[in-house]
Design a protein around this motif. Structure first.
Motif, short mmCIF file in Angstrom:
data_model
loop_
_atom_site.label_atom_id
_atom_site.label_comp_id
_atom_site.label_asym_id
_atom_site.label_seq_id
_atom_site.Cartn_x
_atom_site.Cartn_y
_atom_site.Cartn_z
N GLY A 1 36.01 -26.75 1.29
CA GLY A 1 37.04 -27.70 1.68
C GLY A 1 36.55 -29.07 2.05
N ARG A 2 35.27 -29.31 2.02
CA ARG A 2 34.72 -30.63 2.36
C ARG A 2 34.87 -31.56 1.16
N LEU A 3 35.37 -32.77 1.41
CA LEU A 3 35.55 -33.77 0.37
C LEU A 3 34.66 -34.97 0.65
N ALA A 4 33.86 -35.34 -0.33
CA ALA A 4 33.05 -36.56 -0.26
C ALA A 4 33.63 -37.58 -1.21
N VAL A 5 33.76 -38.82 -0.74
CA VAL A 5 34.27 -39.92 -1.56
C VAL A 5 33.38 -41.14 -1.30
N PHE A 6 32.97 -41.82 -2.37
CA PHE A 6 32.13 -43.01 -2.18
C PHE A 6 32.28 -43.94 -3.37
N LEU A 7 31.97 -45.22 -3.14
CA LEU A 7 32.02 -46.22 -4.19
C LEU A 7 30.96 -45.92 -5.25
N SER A 8 31.39 -45.76 -6.48
CA SER A 8 30.50 -45.28 -7.54
C SER A 8 29.34 -46.22 -7.83
N GLU A 9 29.56 -47.52 -7.71
CA GLU A 9 28.54 -48.50 -8.07
C GLU A 9 27.54 -48.76 -6.94
N CYS A 10 27.82 -48.24 -5.74
CA CYS A 10 27.08 -48.69 -4.57
C CYS A 10 26.09 -47.68 -3.99
N PHE A 11 26.32 -46.40 -4.20
CA PHE A 11 25.55 -45.41 -3.44
C PHE A 11 24.80 -44.45 -4.35
N TYR A 12 23.47 -44.54 -4.29
CA TYR A 12 22.65 -43.50 -4.91
C TYR A 12 22.83 -42.21 -4.12
N HIS A 13 22.73 -41.08 -4.83
CA HIS A 13 22.92 -39.79 -4.18
C HIS A 13 22.22 -38.72 -5.03
N GLU A 14 22.03 -37.57 -4.44
CA GLU A 14 21.40 -36.46 -5.17
C GLU A 14 21.92 -35.14 -4.62
N VAL A 15 21.68 -34.08 -5.39
CA VAL A 15 21.94 -32.72 -4.94
C VAL A 15 20.60 -32.01 -4.87
N VAL A 16 20.21 -31.57 -3.68
CA VAL A 16 18.93 -30.89 -3.55
C VAL A 16 19.04 -29.48 -4.10
N VAL A 17 17.91 -28.84 -4.32
CA VAL A 17 17.86 -27.54 -4.98
C VAL A 17 18.71 -26.52 -4.23
N ALA A 18 19.59 -25.85 -4.96
CA ALA A 18 20.44 -24.82 -4.38
C ALA A 18 19.69 -23.49 -4.33
N LYS A 19 19.86 -22.77 -3.26
CA LYS A 19 19.22 -21.46 -3.10
C LYS A 19 20.17 -20.32 -3.45
N ARG A 20 21.43 -20.66 -3.71
CA ARG A 20 22.42 -19.69 -4.16
C ARG A 20 23.44 -20.45 -5.00
N THR A 21 24.30 -19.73 -5.70
CA THR A 21 25.27 -20.39 -6.57
C THR A 21 26.19 -21.29 -5.75
N ARG A 22 26.38 -22.49 -6.25
CA ARG A 22 27.12 -23.54 -5.55
C ARG A 22 28.18 -24.11 -6.47
N HIS A 23 29.43 -24.19 -5.99
CA HIS A 23 30.53 -24.71 -6.80
C HIS A 23 31.13 -25.96 -6.18
N SER A 24 31.64 -26.82 -7.06
CA SER A 24 32.32 -28.03 -6.60
C SER A 24 33.20 -28.56 -7.73
N ILE A 25 34.03 -29.54 -7.38
CA ILE A 25 34.74 -30.34 -8.38
C ILE A 25 34.27 -31.77 -8.21
N ALA A 26 33.63 -32.31 -9.23
CA ALA A 26 33.20 -33.70 -9.24
C ALA A 26 34.19 -34.52 -10.05
N GLY A 27 34.57 -35.68 -9.52
CA GLY A 27 35.56 -36.49 -10.22
C GLY A 27 35.36 -37.97 -9.97
N TRP A 28 36.07 -38.77 -10.76
CA TRP A 28 35.94 -40.23 -10.68
C TRP A 28 37.29 -40.89 -10.89
#
Length: 230
Positions: free
Chosen positions: A188-215
């Protein structure tokens, strides 16, 4: 003001699932975007709506997902050293998927009314990070070279623990080597950020991880053809 006022969302919902349970996350999101350009909001959508989306992504067989790549359209390529998630683009071919896209359309209208962003449309995909998967540090849109304005990530994971990895790391707009924070992909956590401004990454998952990514995007129409999606 009730939550239906900014979104007018419930009339769209075919499954009769209440989408928004509280108004506070929406107004916190507005304030964050105005003051710092990014926001992390827990329980943005109702528990039932989030659960329905979780059920949907968990039931997608791997055979119907694509190895994610980098770049778009003719520039798209698979680079396993950069990212190792699997995706499925969300089309309005099932009630819950249609409900999600209509909900994000209502959010687009609400954001435009309050922040005057000129957002034109929205695209999104389900994402699956299996054990060992990651997405290296990147930015979603280079200034002046993309129509993506706001990036969104909705997390769909039950009982995520500190040792499970898979955190979203956001970097400072002015100092791209400096971390703003690390955020677990909690349900249920939602992250929103300006697409042109913020570098970001996803660190290595230790178990299956699901999300919805959108723009959320602006209209980059050239010669009658919308600047490419997906």
């Amino acid at each position: 003001m009730s939550i239906e006022a900014p979104f007018a969302g419930n009339p769209y919902i075919e499954n009769s699932i209440p989408v928004f349970s509280r108004e506070t996350p929406f107004y916190n999101l507005l304030n964050d975007l105005q003051t710092k350009g990014w926001s992390i909001q827990d329980d943005f959508f109702s528990t039932d709506f989030t659960q329905a989306l979780m059920d949907e992504v968990e039931n997608i067989h791997n055979a119907y997902m694509l190895q994610a790549g980098v770049g778009r359209k003719q520039d798209h390529q698979i680079v396993l050293d950069a990212r190792r998630d699997y995706i499925q683009w969300i089309d309005p071919d099932k009630p819950i998927r249609k409900d999600f896209l209509r909900t994000m359309e209502a959010l687009r209208v609400a954001l435009n009314r309050r922040l005057f962003l000129g957002l034109f449309d929205y695209e999104a995909h389900f994402a699956r990070y299996e054990k060992g998967a990651f997405y290296e540090k990147h930015i979603d849109a280079f200034k002046g070279q993309s129509n993506r304005i706001l990036s969104t990530v909705l997390y769909l994971n039950e009982g995520w623990q500190a040792g499970d990895g898979g955190e979203l790391v956001i970097y400072d707009e002015r100092e791209p080597t400096k971390e703003i924070g690390r955020f677990s992909p909690n349900k249920g956590r939602l992250a929103v950020f300006l697409s042109e401004c913020f570098y970001h990454e996803v660190v290595v998952a230790k178990r299956t991880r699901h999300s919805i990514a959108g723009w959320f995007r602006v209209n980059g129409t050239i010669g009658g053809a919308l600047d490419p999606d997906q």
